[in-house]
Design a protein around this motif. Sequence first.
Motif, PDB file in Angstrom:
ATOM      1  N   UNK A 113     -49.563  14.429   8.722  1.00 49.78           N
ATOM      2  CA  UNK A 113     -50.564  15.248   8.041  1.00 49.78           C
ATOM      3  C   UNK A 113     -51.078  14.615   6.759  1.00 49.78           C
ATOM      4  N   UNK A 114     -50.307  13.776   6.108  1.00 53.42           N
ATOM      5  CA  UNK A 114     -50.856  12.963   5.026  1.00 53.42           C
ATOM      6  C   UNK A 114     -50.165  11.607   5.029  1.00 53.42           C
ATOM      7  N   UNK A 115     -50.877  10.608   4.523  1.00 51.54           N
ATOM      8  CA  UNK A 115     -50.390   9.233   4.565  1.00 51.54           C
ATOM      9  C   UNK A 115     -49.795   8.912   3.201  1.00 51.54           C
ATOM     10  N   UNK A 116     -48.510   9.118   3.106  1.00 52.35           N
ATOM     11  CA  UNK A 116     -47.769   8.895   1.865  1.00 52.35           C
ATOM     12  C   UNK A 116     -46.911   7.637   2.035  1.00 52.35           C
ATOM     13  N   UNK A 117     -46.812   6.776   1.028  1.00 55.00           N
ATOM     14  CA  UNK A 117     -47.208   6.973  -0.374  1.00 55.00           C
ATOM     15  C   UNK A 117     -48.621   6.506  -0.716  1.00 55.00           C
ATOM     16  N   UNK A 118     -49.460   6.224   0.294  1.00 52.60           N
ATOM     17  CA  UNK A 118     -50.782   5.657  -0.005  1.00 52.60           C
ATOM     18  C   UNK A 118     -51.620   6.596  -0.857  1.00 52.60           C
ATOM     19  N   UNK A 119     -51.604   7.900  -0.541  1.00 53.06           N
ATOM     20  CA  UNK A 119     -52.444   8.800  -1.333  1.00 53.06           C
ATOM     21  C   UNK A 119     -51.940   8.904  -2.773  1.00 53.06           C
ATOM     22  N   UNK A 120     -50.620   8.800  -2.969  1.00 53.63           N
ATOM     23  CA  UNK A 120     -50.078   8.843  -4.330  1.00 53.63           C
ATOM     24  C   UNK A 120     -50.503   7.609  -5.124  1.00 53.63           C
ATOM     25  N   UNK A 135     -40.803   3.582  -0.976  1.00 55.47           N
ATOM     26  CA  UNK A 135     -41.401   4.683  -0.217  1.00 55.47           C
ATOM     27  C   UNK A 135     -42.208   4.164   0.968  1.00 55.47           C
ATOM     28  N   UNK A 136     -42.888   3.060   0.781  1.00 57.90           N
ATOM     29  CA  UNK A 136     -43.646   2.451   1.874  1.00 57.90           C
ATOM     30  C   UNK A 136     -42.697   2.024   2.990  1.00 57.90           C
ATOM     31  N   UNK A 137     -41.593   1.398   2.620  1.00 59.16           N
ATOM     32  CA  UNK A 137     -40.596   0.989   3.615  1.00 59.16           C
ATOM     33  C   UNK A 137     -40.042   2.197   4.354  1.00 59.16           C
ATOM     34  N   UNK A 138     -39.792   3.276   3.624  1.00 63.92           N
ATOM     35  CA  UNK A 138     -39.265   4.499   4.235  1.00 63.92           C
ATOM     36  C   UNK A 138     -40.259   5.073   5.231  1.00 63.92           C
ATOM     37  N   UNK A 139     -41.543   5.095   4.861  1.00 65.60           N
ATOM     38  CA  UNK A 139     -42.563   5.615   5.773  1.00 65.60           C
ATOM     39  C   UNK A 139     -42.666   4.753   7.029  1.00 65.60           C
ATOM     40  N   UNK A 140     -42.676   3.439   6.856  1.00 61.67           N
ATOM     41  CA  UNK A 140     -42.756   2.543   8.010  1.00 61.67           C
ATOM     42  C   UNK A 140     -41.536   2.700   8.913  1.00 61.67           C
ATOM     43  N   UNK A 141     -40.387   2.944   8.309  1.00 60.86           N
ATOM     44  CA  UNK A 141     -39.163   3.181   9.072  1.00 60.86           C
ATOM     45  C   UNK A 141     -39.309   4.423   9.945  1.00 60.86           C
ATOM     46  N   UNK A 142     -39.939   5.453   9.384  1.00 56.15           N
ATOM     47  CA  UNK A 142     -40.162   6.673  10.164  1.00 56.15           C
ATOM     48  C   UNK A 142     -41.167   6.429  11.281  1.00 56.15           C
ATOM     49  N   UNK A 143     -42.273   5.756  10.970  1.00 59.90           N
ATOM     50  CA  UNK A 143     -43.268   5.476  12.006  1.00 59.90           C
ATOM     51  C   UNK A 143     -42.644   4.698  13.161  1.00 59.90           C
ATOM     52  N   UNK A 144     -41.686   3.841  12.842  1.00 60.31           N
ATOM     53  CA  UNK A 144     -41.052   3.037  13.876  1.00 60.31           C
ATOM     54  C   UNK A 144     -40.265   3.839  14.894  1.00 60.31           C
ATOM     55  N   UNK A 145     -39.893   5.071  14.563  1.00 58.99           N
ATOM     56  CA  UNK A 145     -39.155   5.922  15.500  1.00 58.99           C
ATOM     57  C   UNK A 145     -40.078   6.665  16.465  1.00 58.99           C
TER      58      UNK A 145
END
Length: 378
Positions: A113-120, A135-145
């Motif tokens: 629903x939002x692209x974080x941390x890019x919007x921050x 935070x970017x690494x954490x988001x990419x880790x989630x996308x990888x699942x």
Amino acid sequence: MQLRDLAREFVRQGHELTVLLPDADLVQPWALEDFDGARVLRLRSPRTKDIAYWRRTFGEWLMPYAMWRNLRRSPLSEQSWDAIVWYSPSIFHGPLVRALKRQSGGKGYLIVRDIFPEWALDIGLLRRGPAYLFLKWTALRQYGQADIIGVQSPGNLGYFRKWNQARKGRLLEVLPNWLDRPANARCQIRIEETPLAGRKVFVYAGNMGMAQGMDILLDLADRMTTRADIGFLFVGRGNDARRLRESAAARGLANVFFHDEIEPDQISDLCVQCDAGLLALDHRHKSHNIPGKFLTYIQNGLPVLANVNPGNDIANLIRSENVGEVCETNSLDELVRRCVALIDRLDEDPLLSDRCINLFERHFSVSRIVQQLVSALG
């Protein structure tokens, strides 16, 4: 509210659903309950709401590990599921989803629903540095699942193009926001009992945080004090709520009324008492956003006055569907003009409310969304 509506619709369409929720107020490790036919398992986890940013980040980082640990203590410890659907924000669910997928073997659908941390980064809440990189690494880790990612607007597809191409079989699609049919609960807010009684009311119902860029709405209310027939109602919570209240009080804005967050089932009755919905997004955003509050407004027949970042897909949607007025320049003068234009249209356009409702039914009904999710996971 959106996850509640999604759960109800999965059950209505005949699916067996288990919802895992973090709960910082639990004393025991887990609590199992029923919610409208869905099985809800609350799992004790660190607090992540209404606390300092650094504590929230630390709590969210711990959250998936705490949830997994307490899931292993629950009666559902050996449960397997045909598919895993999860929602971002938060960006920290990756470790939990990874464990669930290993146990169950099903596909994973991530609703972004939002692209974080890019919007921050866009609005200056973060700078490029260690915190952003973590935070970017954490988001990419989630996308990888995820096997499937659903974004809320076509403009966000480009951000995930590399993710989509990195592994064969991944699916990237637009999954619009959604809402269930309106509830009938009486709202605790009665406009006739507030200082806004007798006015045409513009309502803002939702989160009041940095991402919303709401100061311009108070500036608008300040400029509109010459119109005794217009009022502004702000309902919700968030990191900026207190500051905005204090700013309105300091300016002596008699045409503004604030109220704390209300139950989601009361929103429809609130909208019945109002004339238009307010929407604001910080103009520094570079991503696209169709906020849930926009759906709430149009579902209940309220046209929208929006101040959004340039090029946001929602601006074209509002204009093409003729369901309100939108400003992309972040200019107060233009927003005032748009506000006055919408006030005039409220009296002159008898089909305005009908167009709002029709747009919602065509694109944002929860039954359509569940069908799309099931099809993608099938």
